[in-house]
Structures are given as C-alpha cells and as structure tokens.
Design a protein around this motif. Structure first.
Motif, PDB file in Angstrom:
ATOM      1  N   SER A 219      21.257  -2.658  28.305  1.00 26.74           N
ATOM      2  CA  SER A 219      20.812  -2.335  26.996  1.00 26.74           C
ATOM      3  C   SER A 219      20.179  -1.014  27.066  1.00 26.74           C
ATOM      4  CB  SER A 219      19.893  -3.505  26.408  1.00 26.74           C
ATOM      5  OG  SER A 219      18.778  -3.401  26.998  1.00 26.74           O
TER       6      SER A 219
ATOM      7  N   ARG B  12      22.559   2.043  27.215  1.00 28.93           N
ATOM      8  CA  ARG B  12      23.166   2.221  25.743  1.00 28.93           C
ATOM      9  C   ARG B  12      22.130   3.194  25.115  1.00 28.93           C
ATOM     10  NH1 ARG B  12      27.095  -0.051  22.588  1.00 28.93           N
ATOM     11  NH2 ARG B  12      26.983   0.359  20.443  1.00 28.93           N
TER      12      ARG B  12
ATOM     13  N   SER C 284      22.846   6.921  23.607  1.00 30.72           N
ATOM     14  CA  SER C 284      22.701   6.991  22.158  1.00 30.72           C
ATOM     15  C   SER C 284      21.920   8.324  22.013  1.00 30.72           C
ATOM     16  CB  SER C 284      22.131   5.916  21.444  1.00 30.72           C
ATOM     17  OG  SER C 284      22.973   4.832  21.601  1.00 30.72           O
TER      18      SER C 284
ATOM     19  N   TRP D  33      30.843   5.025  26.897  1.00 33.97           N
ATOM     20  CA  TRP D  33      29.681   4.947  25.962  1.00 33.97           C
ATOM     21  C   TRP D  33      30.034   5.725  24.696  1.00 33.97           C
ATOM     22  CZ3 TRP D  33      26.800   0.982  25.818  1.00 33.97           C
ATOM     23  CH2 TRP D  33      26.335   0.141  27.090  1.00 33.97           C
TER      24      TRP D  33
ATOM     25  N   GLN E 101      32.509   4.178  22.453  1.00 32.16           N
ATOM     26  CA  GLN E 101      31.848   2.844  21.689  1.00 32.16           C
ATOM     27  C   GLN E 101      30.842   3.627  20.706  1.00 32.16           C
ATOM     28  OE1 GLN E 101      29.653   0.304  24.090  1.00 32.16           O
ATOM     29  NE2 GLN E 101      31.284  -1.120  24.142  1.00 32.16           N
ATOM     30  N   LEU E 102      30.152   4.408  21.013  1.00 34.49           N
ATOM     31  CA  LEU E 102      29.374   5.151  20.021  1.00 34.49           C
ATOM     32  C   LEU E 102      29.686   6.232  18.893  1.00 34.49           C
ATOM     33  CD1 LEU E 102      26.384   5.363  22.637  1.00 34.49           C
ATOM     34  CD2 LEU E 102      26.408   3.619  20.824  1.00 34.49           C
TER      35      LEU E 102
END
Length: 307
Positions: free
Chosen positions: A234, A237, A241, A280, A283-284
């Motif tokens: 977590s 991520r 971000s 990532w 995804q982001l």
C-alpha cells in the motif's frame, strides 16, 4: 558552513552511544547535533542524555539539542521534529542504530557544500550488532548493482529511485536546507517514508552519489524493514502516486527526471525500463493526459508512437 546532523531515535539503547560518538569524531568542525527520541521504552534517551551532559561532548559541537517526544508518535514525526530545528546549510540524517565514517561530513561538504539544491547519499557498508563489517551480505551489492547498471545504461540516478530506495535508509540522506524548504517534510508512512521523500527530492534535483562506503548500516533483528514489510504494497502505491503528482501531473523542476513533460512520446518507451514504475503509472495515470505530450527538446526526446 554550518552542518546539521539530525537523529531520530527509537529503542536503540544498544547502539545510540556508538552512533553519537561517530558524529563526535567527525573531521568537519562546524556541526550542530539534534537528537529527538520517540519516547523509547528502553534506556535510549537516558544513555543519550548522559552523553549530552558531558561538557567535553557538547563542547565539540556548535550546538547540541536533545528532545523526547511526550509519547510515541512514529518515525516520520520524529524526523520532522528534528528537521524543523536544523539551521545548517547542509543536513545529514542518521539512524540511531547506524554510524558515520569519520570523514563522511567532510567529503560531502567539500564536494557539494556550495550547491544550493542538493540531494545525495553514499555507498553503504553493512555492520552487525557488534559493529563488525559484514562482508558476505548481498544487501550493499544489490544496491551498487542497481546504481552501476544505471550508469552503464546512461540512465540518471533519479530514474533508478523509481525501482527502489537505492540509498538503503533514511539515515543515508544528505540534503541542502533549500531543498528541504522546497519539498517539505517526510510523509506519514510507516515503512516507505524515506522512499517517498527521495522520490519528491528527485523531481527537483538529480541525486549525487559518493561511491565510498561512508554510511554504516546496522543489520539486526529489529530493523524496521523486517517488521513493517506487510505495509509495503500500500505504501509503494502512495510513493508512486506522490511521484506522479510531482513529475507527471505538472512539469517537474528537475528536467532530467522521468516524465512525459520532460521527454514527450519517448517517456512511454523509457518507462518500460522500469517495470514497477510502468505498472503503477498505468494504474494511476491511464489514459495519459494529452497535454503531457507537449515537451521541450532534449537529448532523450525522440519521435515515438507507442500504445
């Protein structure tokens, strides 16, 4: 030039005295020492306090500060409290269970002390609980391999931080006061606060690496990476971000860090070199914003149509 050494201390009664002595023995003269204990349940604070009461110890420093949190508030808060007190032009982090080589500050100050925006780290030497070098451990070898691989490929070190925290530990960071003012404090993360901090730093300035082993990283049964790895997913991520906000959602100050705003269409090819970051980003930030394709020309920009 004034240098600050900030130490976040927690439950390291077996190592804090040696840690502080390595700061005392630095060859660089103008050092302020700041230690904040995170309400350790052992005798860490008392041992540090005993050392701070020695006139010969405090006389060596421009100033000495030892504080204790009123309750256990976490590593990020403790680091930030120590950093808020730092007055030095160059700030050295140090974990309370680790150690400096005696010339660590001198090397960084002489090579990079005049750089207003600076973020750096050195090679790491692992030591055991008794302070003896561990020559067979793969930990420093893997970090050096990642750095050497980047050099051979001609990739900036800022790109390598996208794969992992190649400085190994918060305590290995060296930053200028101005960079700290620019990027702010450490985030409220239990495991990856150092990596997230580094990823913010590299969007502002390219990191510098000192190849010599000038940071002694102690491996023992209570290392935080052994106890907090369950939150790594977590927090990874959260790290990615943070990087995307600072390097992709807006134009980064560091025009070398990996960003579509720096490299245009070439960005979509270059992120393939970093599988974790590629995963990532998809995804982001997918689909990518059209305005990210407006970019200034540089040596890594190339025409590319990749989907």
């Amino acid at each position: 030039m004034l240098v600050s050494v900030v130490i976040a201390c927690y439950k390291h009664e077996a190592y804090i005295e040696e840690c502080l002595e390595t700061v005392y023995r630095q060859t660089f003269p103008d050092v302020e020492l700041i230690v904040v204990d995170d309400h350790s349940p052992d005798k860490s604070f008392e041992i540090a306090q005993r050392l701070f009461k020695k006139k010969s110890f405090c006389k060596r420093f421009v100033s000495c500060t030892l504080l204790r949190n009123p309750l256990n508030l976490g590593a990020h808060y403790t680091w930030n409290r120590a950093l808020s007190l730092a007055k030095g032009d160059m700030i050295f982090f140090l974990n309370s269970d680790d150690a400096f080589s005696k010339d660590r500050i001198q090397i960084f100050a002489s090579q990079h002390g005049d750089e207003k925006m600076f973020f750096g780290f050195s090679a790491v030497e692992p030591i055991d609980e008794r302070g003896t070098p561990i020559t067979t451990h793969q930990f420093p070898t893997s970090l050096r391999y990642a750095i050497d691989r980047a050099r051979v490929a001609g990739s900036p070190l800022s790109w390598t931080f996208l794969d992992s925290q190649i400085a190994a530990s918060t305590g290995n960071f060296v930053v200028s006061r101005e960079l700290l003012r620019q990027i702010g404090w450490l985030a409220d993360l239990k495991y990856c606060h150092d990596w997230e901090f580094a990823l913010r730093a590299v969007t502002v300035v390219e990191p510098k690496y000192v190849e010599a082993d000038r940071y002694m990283y102690r491996l023992h049964s209570t290392n935080s990476f052994r106890n907090l790895s369950n939150v790594a997913e977590s927090e990874t991520r959260a790290c990615m971000s943070s990087y995307c906000i600072n390097a992709i959602a807006r134009r980064p100050i560091n025009r070398t860090c990996l960003s579509p705003l720096n490299f245009g269409d070439a960005f979509y090819k270059l992120i393939r070199l970093h599988p974790n970051f590629n995963y990532w980003v998809k995804q982001l930030y997918a689909p990518y914003q059209p305005d990210h394709r407006t970019v200034e020309w540089n040596d890594r920009t190339m025409p590319l149509n990749w989907r």
